[in-house]
Enzyme design. Structure first.
Site, PDB file in Angstrom:
ATOM      1  N   VAL A  64      58.439  73.173  46.051  1.00  0.00           N
ATOM      2  CA  VAL A  64      59.426  72.720  45.076  1.00  0.00           C
ATOM      3  C   VAL A  64      58.829  72.977  43.702  1.00  0.00           C
ATOM      4  CG1 VAL A  64      60.627  71.016  46.505  1.00  0.00           C
ATOM      5  CG2 VAL A  64      58.593  70.334  45.230  1.00  0.00           C
ATOM      6  N   SER A  65      59.693  73.045  42.697  1.00  0.00           N
ATOM      7  CA  SER A  65      59.232  73.406  41.358  1.00  0.00           C
ATOM      8  C   SER A  65      58.649  72.247  40.570  1.00  0.00           C
ATOM      9  CB  SER A  65      60.376  74.034  40.568  1.00  0.00           C
ATOM     10  OG  SER A  65      60.803  75.209  41.210  1.00  0.00           O
ATOM     11  N   THR A  66      59.135  71.038  40.825  1.00  0.00           N
ATOM     12  CA  THR A  66      58.673  69.903  40.022  1.00  0.00           C
ATOM     13  C   THR A  66      58.228  68.754  40.911  1.00  0.00           C
ATOM     14  OG1 THR A  66      60.825  68.812  39.887  1.00  0.00           O
ATOM     15  CG2 THR A  66      60.346  70.485  38.209  1.00  0.00           C
TER      16      THR A  66
END
Length: 186
Positions: free
Chosen positions: A8-10
């Site tokens: 996931v990016s964050t």
């Protein structure tokens, strides 16, 4: 061996959906990462690439988890083929051991990059419109008092992160101002 990779990016996002899909597919080991897909220096992905061996299969939930640019994805897929590593993307039902699967992986990678490019273009347009309407962009400037406090706390031996937490600023702000290398703008 079936090896899973989740990303996931964050930090605010979670991996639950990806994890459930990978576990139901029967992966034996899962590598988890929280980093932007555009970042080519992802430590967990590097660890996975060192770990995976010929005959293993990498399983991901969605092709965009592997990377967000065509170049990244195609480079990784080519590496897997050269190293005799299978690759399966569950959401798209891709398997690069077949000619059709390999072609579809490339096509989907192009669409994933296009999605990112369109999103970036919209962001740039929004920023230009906001700027044209007189909106001030960027972070609010910090006061001279806060700069002096940063410098004093750093001299007392507090770490950059401790100073940032105490004063409610970013670690980068502390680094920029602690030695007086960056001055306040009037």
């Amino acid at each position: 061996m079936r090896i899973g990779y989740m990303r996931v990016s964050t930090v605010a996002q979670n991996l639950d959906t990806q994890k459930a899909a990978l576990e139901s597919y029967g992966v034996e080991r899962i590598f988890e990462e929280k980093a932007s897909g555009r970042n080519i220096e992802r430590p967990v992905l590097k660890e996975l690439l060192k770990f995976i061996r010929s005959g293993d299969t990498l399983v991901i939930y969605d092709l965009s988890r592997l990377g967000r640019t065509v170049h990244q994805v195609v480079k990784l897929l080519d590496d897997f083929i050269k190293r005799n590593i299978g690759f399966v993307s569950l959401k798209e039902s891709l398997d690069i051991t077949t000619p059709m699967g390999k072609a579809m992986a490339h096509i989907i990678a192009v669409f994933n990059q296009m999605q990112v490019d369109v999103q970036n273009e919209k962001t740039r347009e929004g920023l230009l419109i906001a700027k044209a309407n007189g909106k001030k962009l960027g972070r609010k400037a910090i006061t001279q008092d806060k700069i002096l406090m940063i410098q004093a706390l750093c001299k007392e031996g507090y770490s950059n992160q401790e100073v940032a937490d105490k004063l409610g600023v970013s670690r980068r702000t502390v680094i920029n101002y602690k030695k007086g290398s960056k001055q306040i703008k009037n």
